[in-house]
Design a protein around this motif. Structure first.
Motif, short mmCIF file in Angstrom:
data_model
loop_
_atom_site.label_atom_id
_atom_site.label_comp_id
_atom_site.label_asym_id
_atom_site.label_seq_id
_atom_site.Cartn_x
_atom_site.Cartn_y
_atom_site.Cartn_z
N MET A 191 48.12 -17.53 -22.81
CA MET A 191 47.32 -16.36 -23.20
C MET A 191 46.23 -16.12 -22.16
SD MET A 191 46.99 -16.83 -27.32
CE MET A 191 46.78 -15.10 -27.69
N ILE A 192 45.78 -14.87 -22.06
CA ILE A 192 44.79 -14.51 -21.05
C ILE A 192 43.50 -14.04 -21.72
CG2 ILE A 192 46.49 -13.92 -19.29
CD1 ILE A 192 46.25 -11.02 -20.07
N SER A 193 42.39 -14.19 -20.97
CA SER A 193 41.08 -13.83 -21.53
C SER A 193 40.65 -12.41 -21.18
CB SER A 193 40.01 -14.81 -21.04
OG SER A 193 39.91 -14.76 -19.62
N GLN A 194 41.31 -11.81 -20.21
CA GLN A 194 40.98 -10.42 -19.89
C GLN A 194 42.18 -9.69 -19.30
OE1 GLN A 194 37.73 -10.15 -17.14
NE2 GLN A 194 38.95 -10.74 -15.40
N LEU A 195 42.13 -8.37 -19.39
CA LEU A 195 43.25 -7.55 -18.98
C LEU A 195 42.74 -6.16 -18.62
CD1 LEU A 195 46.71 -7.37 -20.59
CD2 LEU A 195 45.37 -5.28 -20.66
N SER A 196 43.42 -5.49 -17.70
CA SER A 196 43.03 -4.15 -17.31
C SER A 196 44.15 -3.17 -17.60
CB SER A 196 42.68 -4.12 -15.81
OG SER A 196 42.14 -2.87 -15.44
N TRP A 197 43.79 -2.04 -18.23
CA TRP A 197 44.77 -1.04 -18.70
C TRP A 197 44.34 0.33 -18.20
CZ3 TRP A 197 44.08 3.23 -21.92
CH2 TRP A 197 45.19 3.75 -22.58
N LYS A 198 45.28 1.11 -17.74
CA LYS A 198 44.95 2.45 -17.27
C LYS A 198 46.00 3.45 -17.74
CE LYS A 198 43.31 3.43 -13.06
NZ LYS A 198 43.21 3.69 -11.60
N ILE A 199 45.55 4.65 -18.07
CA ILE A 199 46.46 5.74 -18.40
C ILE A 199 46.18 6.91 -17.47
CG2 ILE A 199 44.92 6.58 -20.24
CD1 ILE A 199 47.53 7.58 -21.64
N GLY A 200 47.25 7.54 -16.95
CA GLY A 200 47.09 8.64 -16.02
C GLY A 200 48.00 9.81 -16.36
N GLY A 201 47.56 11.02 -16.01
CA GLY A 201 48.35 12.22 -16.23
C GLY A 201 47.57 13.44 -15.77
N GLN A 202 47.95 14.59 -16.24
CA GLN A 202 47.25 15.83 -15.92
C GLN A 202 46.15 16.09 -16.96
OE1 GLN A 202 47.99 17.84 -13.04
NE2 GLN A 202 48.97 15.86 -12.63
N GLN A 203 45.05 16.64 -16.52
CA GLN A 203 43.98 16.98 -17.46
C GLN A 203 44.49 17.96 -18.50
OE1 GLN A 203 40.00 16.18 -14.78
NE2 GLN A 203 40.33 18.22 -15.56
N GLY A 204 44.11 17.71 -19.75
CA GLY A 204 44.58 18.53 -20.85
C GLY A 204 45.87 18.02 -21.47
N GLU A 205 46.34 16.84 -20.98
CA GLU A 205 47.62 16.29 -21.43
C GLU A 205 47.45 15.21 -22.50
OE1 GLU A 205 51.82 15.34 -19.09
OE2 GLU A 205 49.92 14.80 -18.16
N GLY A 206 46.20 14.91 -22.86
CA GLY A 206 45.97 13.90 -23.88
C GLY A 206 45.55 12.55 -23.35
N VAL A 207 45.25 12.46 -22.05
CA VAL A 207 44.84 11.19 -21.45
C VAL A 207 43.55 10.68 -22.10
CG1 VAL A 207 44.01 10.10 -19.33
CG2 VAL A 207 46.00 11.61 -19.26
N GLU A 208 42.58 11.58 -22.26
CA GLU A 208 41.28 11.18 -22.79
C GLU A 208 41.39 10.68 -24.23
OE1 GLU A 208 37.20 10.51 -22.68
OE2 GLU A 208 38.55 11.05 -21.05
N SER A 209 42.16 11.38 -25.06
CA SER A 209 42.28 10.96 -26.47
C SER A 209 43.06 9.66 -26.58
CB SER A 209 42.95 12.06 -27.30
OG SER A 209 44.23 12.37 -26.79
N THR A 210 44.06 9.46 -25.72
CA THR A 210 44.81 8.19 -25.73
C THR A 210 43.87 7.03 -25.43
OG1 THR A 210 46.72 9.39 -24.86
CG2 THR A 210 46.83 6.98 -24.83
N ASP A 211 43.08 7.19 -24.39
CA ASP A 211 42.10 6.15 -24.01
C ASP A 211 41.11 5.90 -25.15
OD1 ASP A 211 40.33 4.68 -21.81
OD2 ASP A 211 39.03 6.11 -22.86
N ARG A 212 40.63 6.99 -25.76
CA ARG A 212 39.61 6.86 -26.81
C ARG A 212 40.14 6.07 -28.00
NH1 ARG A 212 38.42 11.77 -26.94
NH2 ARG A 212 39.73 12.49 -28.66
N ILE A 213 41.34 6.39 -28.47
CA ILE A 213 41.90 5.71 -29.63
C ILE A 213 42.26 4.27 -29.29
CG2 ILE A 213 43.87 5.69 -31.22
CD1 ILE A 213 43.83 8.79 -31.01
N PHE A 214 42.86 4.06 -28.12
CA PHE A 214 43.26 2.72 -27.69
C PHE A 214 42.04 1.80 -27.60
CE2 PHE A 214 44.68 -0.46 -24.57
CZ PHE A 214 45.95 -0.75 -25.03
N SER A 215 40.97 2.29 -26.95
CA SER A 215 39.78 1.46 -26.75
C SER A 215 38.99 1.28 -28.05
CB SER A 215 38.88 2.06 -25.67
OG SER A 215 38.54 3.40 -25.97
#
Length: 582
Positions: free
Chosen positions: A1-25
Motif C-alpha cells: 500500500m502507498i501513503s500518497q498518490l497523484s491524480w489528474k483529469i484533463g479535457g476541454q473547458q466546459g466538459e465537466g473536468v472541474e465538477s469531476t475533480d470537485r466530487i472526486f476530491s
C-alpha cells in the motif's frame, strides 16, 4: 500500500473536468486524506485544454507532486500534454470514444473505458464526468458509497431522479473498469487515512471567511480572475450577517467606495488582481493621506496588461510597495497557507484601523485558487481591534474643530465617525493641518509627513517571518513567499538526503520589510537562495536593499505561468550549494 498518490483529469473547458475533480476530491476529503490541488485552465469560458491535479496523502502536504500516478483523459490532447508526468507503470483512464493512443516510449497502463457511451445510455453525455470518477475511484479500491455520498451532495438540489442517475453512472464506470483490470490495482491502494475532519477550500474562500469573522460587512469590487471567487463567496455569506457585496463599474469605483464606507465606520474591503490594482493607485494614496482604513486583496497573476490571467505569478510586489505616487505609510502582508488566508484577514482589518493606513493582502493564483486541506480554524483567536476610534469627544468651545489629524507621539491620531457629537472636522486629499483644513505651510507639511510616515516604526505583524531553522550555519538558507513554502520544504527533504543542510524562511511581512528579524539568518547561512515566480527577482531585491548580503544571495526564478515543482527547487538549490556540484 502507498501513503500518497497523484491524480489528474484533463479535457476541454466546459466538459465537466472541474465538477469531476470537485466530487472526486470531496469524497477523498470525507475519508480524511490530506489534499493539495492545482488547476490549469484557459482564460475563456468554454474550449481550450484544462486539467486539475490533486495530490492525495495520509500526511499534511502543501505542494503539487513532480509526477503523476493516474491520468483521466477526455481527449487525446490531454494524454499528449500530460503523459510526460506519468511515473513508470502509471495509469491512463481514457474515453474509448476518441481511440486513445499512448505515445511511443511511455511506460503506462491504458484503460479505454466507453465513458461517453455509458453516460449516453443513461440518458445524457453530461454524466460522463461521473462515469470517469467511478472508474478511477474503483481502481484505487476505495469505498464506492463514499463517492456516492459526494455525488448526492453535489446534485441533491436537482432532485432524487438526477441523483439516482449520476450514482448509477458512477457504478457503471466502476464496474466496467474493474472487469477490464481484474479488480482494484494493488500497487495503487492507499493506506487508510486518519479520518479526522478537515476543511477543504481554496484560499479565496478562506479570505472571504476571514473577512466575515473580522467584522467586514461590505465588499465593493469588480470581477477579475483570480479574485472573483472572493466576491462569489461573500455574495452568499454577507447578507446572513447584515452585510452586502456591491459590484461596481470598475476598480476605481470599488476602492473609493471602500474608502468612503470605512470612513463611515463600516469595515469594508475590495479585492482585485494586478490590472485592477493599477487602477486603484491614486485612491490608495487618498487612503494614506486622509488616514482612512482600507483593506485590499491583490491576487497576483501573470502580467503585464492582460498577460496570463489564469496562470501563476508573483510579479506585483514592487507595485504594491512602490505603486502610489508620493510617500504614504502602508502595510503589505503575504499569506502562505489556507490558514493564513483566514487569520491574516482578521489581522489586516485590525492593522488598518489601528494604524489608519491601507493594508494590502498579497496572494498568488496558486494560493487563491488551489484547493487544499486545512486544519479546523480556531475562531477563539479572532479579536477585533478598532484602534483609536473615539466614541465620545471632549467638549469643544465655540467654532473649534475636532483634531482628527492631531500630532501625537506615536503618529496615530484619534479617529471619529461622522455624526459623532463634537467630531466635526475637514477631510481632504490635499495636505492639511490637525483639524483637516488645507495647508501649504512648509512647517506643517514636514510635521504631517513625519507623523504619517512614523506610524509604522517597529511594526511587526504576526509571523512576519515563518522560520524553520534547525541548523546554526546551514549550507543554504532558502527564502520564499506566498504559495512556495510547501514546495521548498519538499525540496529540502531531498537536499537533506544528499547531506546538505538548509534552513527555510517564508517572508510574510513584505512592507515594512522585517530587516532586523531576517538579518541573523542571512549572516549565518553559507548561501542564500530566494525563490519567486517573477522575472526580475523582486523579493530578492527587497532582501538586498534592506538587509544586504548581496554577495551570497542567488535567485531561482520561474515566470512561465506554472508554479514551482519540488524537483525543480531541489535541483537548482543543489546546484547553488557551496561546492557547486549538481
Amino acid at each position: 500500500m502507498i501513503s500518497q498518490l497523484s491524480w489528474k483529469i484533463g479535457g476541454q473547458q466546459g466538459e465537466g473536468v472541474e465538477s469531476t475533480d470537485r466530487i472526486f476530491s470531496t469524497a477523498l476529503n470525507r475519508l480524511g486524506y490530506y489534499l493539495y490541488g492545482y488547476r490549469h485552465f484557459s482564460s475563456r469560458i468554454k474550449g481550450g485544454h484544462t486539467n486539475n491535479k490533486i495530490r492525495i496523502s495520509t500526511k499534511p502536504i502543501r505542494a503539487i507532486s513532480d509526477d503523476l500516478d493516474i491520468l483521466v483523459a477526455f481527449d487525446q490532447e490531454s494524454i499528449d500534454l500530460n503523459v510526460h508526468e506519468l511515473r513508470p507503470g502509471g495509469v491512463i483512464v481514457a474515453d474509448a470514444k476518441f481511440g486513445p493512443v499512448i505515445p511511443d516510449g511511455v511506460d503506462a497502463r491504458l484503460f479505454a473505458v466507453p465513458i461517453t457511451k455509458i453516460a449516453e445510455d443513461l440518458g445524457t453525455s453530461l454524466m460522463k464526468n461521473m462515469v470517469a470518477s467511478g472508474a478511477s475511484w474503483a481502481l484505487l479500491g476505495l469505498p464506492l458509497e463514499v463517492l456516492g455520498k459526494a455525488v448526492e451532495e453535489e446534485f441533491g438540489r436537482k432532485g432524487p431522479a438526477i441523483v439516482e442517475k449520476n450514482i448509477q453512472a458512477v457504478k457503471n464506470g466502476a464496474e466496467f473498469v474493474l472487469e477490464q483490470a481484474g479488480g482494484p490495482l494493488e500497487d495503487f491502494k492507499l493506506e487508510e487515512a486518519d479520518g479526522k475532519q478537515k476543511l477543504f477550500m481554496i484560499g479565496n474562500e478562506a479570505i472571504g471567511l476571514g473577512s466575515v469573522a473580522a467584522g467586514c460587512r461590505l465588499m465593493s469590487a469588480y470581477p477579475i480572475t483570480p479574485a472573483s471567487e472572493i466576491m462569489e463567496y461573500l455574495i452568499k455569506k454577507l447578507p446572513k450577517f447584515g452585510g452586502t457585496v456591491v459590484q461596481t463599474e470598475d476598480e476605481i469605483a470599488a476602492v473609493t467606495m471602500a474608502i468612503g464606507a470605512n470612513y463611515a465606520g463600516v469595515r469594508t474591503m475590495t479585492a482585485s488582481a494586478g490590472p485592477g490594482l493599477s487602477l486603484m493607485m491614486e485612491a490608495i494614496g487618498l487612503s494614506g493621506m486622509t488616514e482612512t482604513p482600507l483593506v485590499i486583496i491583490n491576487t497576483q497573476r501573470g502580467g503585464p496588461s492582460t498577460g496570463l490571467p489564469t496562470k501563476q505569478e508573483q510579479s506585483d510586489l514592487n507595485a504594491m510597495v512602490y505603486g502610489t505616487h508620493g510617500e504614504i505609510p502602508k502595510i503589505v502582508i503575504a499569506p502562505a497557507s489556507i490558514e493564513d488566508c483566514f487569520y491574516d484577514m482578521v489581522e489586516a482589518f485590525n492593522l488598518s484601523e489601528e494604524y489608519q493606513v491601507p493594508v494590502i493582502v498579497m496572494t498568488d493564483l496558486q494560493l487563491s485558487l488551489g484547493k487544499q486541506s486545512c486544519e479546523m480554524l480556531d475562531f477563539s483567536k479572532v479579536e477585533i481591534n478598532r484602534g483609536k476610534l473615539v466614541k465620545e469627544t471632549p467638549p469643544l468651545e465655540g467654532h473649534e474643530l475636532f483634531k482628527r489629524y492631531e500630532l501625537t507621539e506615536d503618529g496615530i491620531s484619534p479617529r471619529v465617525l461622522p455624526g459623532a457629537k463634537g467630531g466635526l472636522h475637514h477631510v481632504t486629499g490635499v495636505e492639511h493641518d490637525e483639524v483637516g483644513r488645507p495647508s501649504e505651510n512648509a512647517n506643517n507639511r514636514r510635521k504631517m509627513m513625519d507623523k504619517r510616515l512614523g506610524k509604522l516604526n517597529g511594526l511587526q505583524v504576526r509571523d512576519a517571518l515563518r522560520i524553520d531553522a534547525p541548523h546554526e550555519n546551514p549550507d543554504l538558507l532558502v527564502i520564499g513567499m506566498g504559495s512556495t513554502g510547501g514546495t521548498i520544504d519538499a525540496a529540502r527533504t531531498k537536499l537533506q538526503e544528499d547531506g546538505l543542510t538548509s534552513n527555510h524562511i517564508t517572508i510574510r511581512q513584505i512592507h515594512p520589510f522585517p530587516t532586523e528579524a531576517l538579518t541573523p539568518y542571512l549572516q549565518s547561512a553559507k548561501r542564500v537562495v530566494v525563490i519567486e515566480n517573477n522575472a526580475t527577482a523582486q523579493l530578492a531585491s527587497q532582501v538586498k536593499m534592506y538587509a544586504g548580503f548581496g554577495d551570497k544571495i542567488k535567485s531561482l526564478l520561474k515566470y512561465d505561468g506554472n508554479p514551482f515543482l519540488p524537483l525543480e527547487v531541489y535541483q537548482a538549490c543543489k546546484g547553488m550549494s557551496e561546492d557547486g556540484n549538481i
